[in-house]
Scaffold this motif. Sequence first.
Motif, PDB file in Angstrom:
ATOM      1  N   ILE A  25       0.840  -1.197   0.000  1.00 19.92           N
ATOM      2  CA  ILE A  25       0.000   0.000   0.000  1.00 19.92           C
ATOM      3  C   ILE A  25       0.879   1.252   0.000  1.00 19.92           C
ATOM      4  CG2 ILE A  25      -1.651   1.341   1.381  1.00 19.92           C
ATOM      5  CD1 ILE A  25      -2.776  -1.422   2.323  1.00 19.92           C
TER       6      ILE A  25
ATOM      7  N   PHE B 250       0.220   3.151  -3.405  1.00 19.89           N
ATOM      8  CA  PHE B 250      -0.681   4.293  -3.190  1.00 19.89           C
ATOM      9  C   PHE B 250       0.017   5.518  -2.587  1.00 19.89           C
ATOM     10  CE2 PHE B 250      -3.809   0.950  -3.668  1.00 19.89           C
ATOM     11  CZ  PHE B 250      -4.895   1.589  -4.258  1.00 19.89           C
TER      12      PHE B 250
ATOM     13  N   PRO C 154       0.105   6.969   0.443  1.00 14.65           N
ATOM     14  CA  PRO C 154      -0.766   7.920   1.143  1.00 14.65           C
ATOM     15  C   PRO C 154       0.045   8.899   1.997  1.00 14.65           C
ATOM     16  CG  PRO C 154      -0.820   5.763   2.209  1.00 14.65           C
ATOM     17  CD  PRO C 154      -0.047   5.584   0.953  1.00 14.65           C
TER      18      PRO C 154
ATOM     19  N   ASP D 190      -5.947  10.991   2.162  1.00 14.55           N
ATOM     20  CA  ASP D 190      -5.427   9.867   1.373  1.00 14.55           C
ATOM     21  C   ASP D 190      -5.747   8.548   2.073  1.00 14.55           C
ATOM     22  OD1 ASP D 190      -4.394  11.614  -0.470  1.00 14.55           O
ATOM     23  OD2 ASP D 190      -2.326  11.494   0.278  1.00 14.55           O
TER      24      ASP D 190
ATOM     25  N   VAL E  20      -7.878   5.601   0.286  1.00 12.33           N
ATOM     26  CA  VAL E  20      -7.282   4.286   0.008  1.00 12.33           C
ATOM     27  C   VAL E  20      -8.059   3.186   0.730  1.00 12.33           C
ATOM     28  CG1 VAL E  20      -5.202   2.871   0.191  1.00 12.33           C
ATOM     29  CG2 VAL E  20      -5.012   5.301  -0.408  1.00 12.33           C
TER      30      VAL E  20
ATOM     31  N   LYS F 248      -4.744  -0.065  -7.421  1.00 11.57           N
ATOM     32  CA  LYS F 248      -4.245   1.285  -7.705  1.00 11.57           C
ATOM     33  C   LYS F 248      -4.501   1.670  -9.161  1.00 11.57           C
ATOM     34  CE  LYS F 248      -1.902   5.099  -6.828  1.00 11.57           C
ATOM     35  NZ  LYS F 248      -1.708   5.710  -8.133  1.00 11.57           N
TER      36      LYS F 248
END
Length: 442
Positions: free
Chosen positions: A318, A322, A324, A329, A333, A379
């Motif tokens: 992650i 992603f 974040p 965010d 997510v 994603k």
Amino acid sequence: MTTEDEKNIYEILSMVLSEIALHRDLQRGIEDYLSEKHNMIRGTFIEIVAQPEKIEQLADEVLAVFVNAIYEITQDSRMVLSDFFSKQEIRNVNKYKFEQPRQIELPYTISSVIRVTNEDYLTAMSYKDIADLWIYKILTYNFQTQRLSKKRVNAKGKIIEKADIKSKSVQNIKKLMLEGKYSPSTILFNILVDGQSSISFEEGELIIHEGSTVNIIDGMHRLMAIVEIMEEYPDFEGYMNIDIKHYPIEKAQKLLAVTNTVNRFDKTLVKYYGGEEYSEEITKYLMSIPVLHRRVEIKTAIDKKITITNFAILADSIKISFAPESVKDKYDVQDVLRRFYEYLIPSYEDVLVKNRIKNLEASWMSHHNMHVGFIAIAKKLFDKYGKEFPVDQIVAIIEGIDFNKETSSLTEIMGGQGKTNSNKVKQQIRDYINSEVDRVLA
């Protein structure tokens, strides 16, 4: 029970007890059975094993309970109840409960306590007092504030969790304690701040009030050694240092993550308990949704029968896919991955959960590291469609990728596991899946 039955049972039981005396695991099993089924105080049966002449002092109903327990655990044909007891005596066995002495209960006062802060206290306690806290269930084991656990799936498909106690470690510690060679070390307790627990402190006395939850945070093997010693040798004297905390669950977990003890912590477990990054918070959230509940391992090794990946694999994936960087965010997510997994798992439940072990032989899709690829797919869908991506595209993408071990390009990548740096392998998985998703979605 007739006079002849008495003569036979004493002779046979004495012989059986002498054999049981050679097997600590059998003694422990019978003790557990008697404690759970008949509320027997632990140590009672072990005392009989050590001093079998005491069986002649037992009342008939107690004798029947012991004989039945031995049979239930050992299946020894010499211990069949009907050979010695009447039908009425046998019927009474299941209903029999040992009388309980005065139980230790809350509120509970610990003396000679030093207050370091309003959350931190230090003291020393005798082996007897420590064992009593455990035996009378004031001190408990909390899976959320312990290192690891064992899991198994019962006949109904429910995941059963239990403490992962290594008997060899307990016996080694116990031996040193009995020989006087185990210097007092520090066991860690936490009185959980949960809205129900409360404490008060005055003039060196810490009072744990009714309704409180007291967990052991560190020292489970030492605790088990102490409990066994006090069961077998009630007059044995020993002391341990006790570090008492009054922390909420999150702070207790972080304390466990940084505690330096003899047995090193699993690196994934440290990440799970101590992690504060957005990716780790997202992963903890995902572990709470029904399709992933108890299916994500918090230690590095995967239990193939139960868990499908581990915390570190998801959290790291992650973070990389992603990235974040804000609370917004994080929530975005979480929404994306919840939507993704709630469609993925039911769509491929046989491959990913129910028959995962069998499918591991033929498909890379069942491999725990493939969740690196699944996160990458999520994603890509997020980038193309946003948070409300069409879930049927998950199946379209999966069906468009070759996961077959005999034909897939993944075989060359996955074959490097154990030989190539694991992060490098995961990045190769990520790159391959990204390119395949681009091809399918083109």
